[in-house]
Scaffold this motif. Structure first.
Motif, short mmCIF file in Angstrom:
data_model
loop_
_atom_site.label_atom_id
_atom_site.label_comp_id
_atom_site.label_asym_id
_atom_site.label_seq_id
_atom_site.Cartn_x
_atom_site.Cartn_y
_atom_site.Cartn_z
N UNK A 23 7.84 8.22 3.81
CA UNK A 23 6.68 8.73 3.07
C UNK A 23 6.89 8.79 1.56
N UNK A 24 8.13 9.07 1.13
CA UNK A 24 8.38 9.26 -0.30
C UNK A 24 9.39 8.27 -0.88
N UNK A 30 9.64 1.47 -4.65
CA UNK A 30 8.80 0.30 -4.93
C UNK A 30 8.05 0.48 -6.25
N UNK A 31 7.52 1.69 -6.46
CA UNK A 31 6.81 1.96 -7.71
C UNK A 31 7.77 1.96 -8.90
N UNK A 104 2.15 10.01 -3.40
CA UNK A 104 1.06 9.23 -4.00
C UNK A 104 0.92 7.90 -3.27
N UNK A 105 -0.27 7.34 -3.29
CA UNK A 105 -0.52 6.13 -2.53
C UNK A 105 -0.42 4.84 -3.31
N UNK A 106 -0.27 4.92 -4.63
CA UNK A 106 -0.25 3.68 -5.41
C UNK A 106 0.57 3.88 -6.69
N UNK A 112 1.89 9.35 -12.17
CA UNK A 112 1.46 10.72 -12.47
C UNK A 112 2.00 11.72 -11.45
N UNK A 113 3.07 11.35 -10.75
CA UNK A 113 3.61 12.20 -9.68
C UNK A 113 4.04 13.56 -10.22
#
Length: 132
Positions: A23-24, A30-31, A104-106, A112-113
């Motif tokens: 999930x995290x 990846x981000x 966050x999804x994207x 902005x986490x």
């Protein structure tokens, strides 16, 4: 002699960390590949988790790392839930929660986490750095 209690505790800890990584951890990494500032923030959070567990938990050297990490993550998630419940109870619909916890999804979301999201991803990063 093999004791079943500690073994089950460690299996449970690995399951918690695996779910958290899905999930995290994976989405954050990846981000971070696309957002250098996120990569730096994740490194800082992973280092903070390492230091907290190494220096802030008495007897930590006697407890498997996965158990410590899972316990820390569960405590953080409990705090997120308590904070969210308190904010709902205040009945301020315009108030933006300060700790969401969910991933966050994207890329924009990860850029902005909030602190809790980054710390949970930092737990994953620290877990990945642990010897198998």
């Amino acid at each position: 002699m093999f004791l079943i209690g500690p073994a089950l505790l460690e299996v449970s800890a690995h399951r918690i960390l695996h779910r958290l990584h899905e999930t995290h951890g994976e989405p954050a990494l990846a981000a971070a590949a696309a957002i250098p500032a996120l990569s730096a923030a994740l490194d800082q959070h992973a280092a903070a988790v390492r230091d907290i567990l190494r220096h802030g938990v008495p007897g930590a050297s006697k407890v498997p790392a996965a158990v410590l990490l899972a316990g820390y993550a569960r405590g953080l998630l409990d705090q997120v839930r308590e904070t969210s419940a308190t904010e709902r109870a205040i009945d301020e619909p315009s108030r933006v929660p300060t700790m969401r916890g969910h991933a966050p999804g994207d890329l924009t979301g990860w850029a902005a986490a909030d602190w809790a999201q980054l710390r949970l991803a930092g737990v994953c990063l620290h877990a990945m750095r642990q010897p198998a």
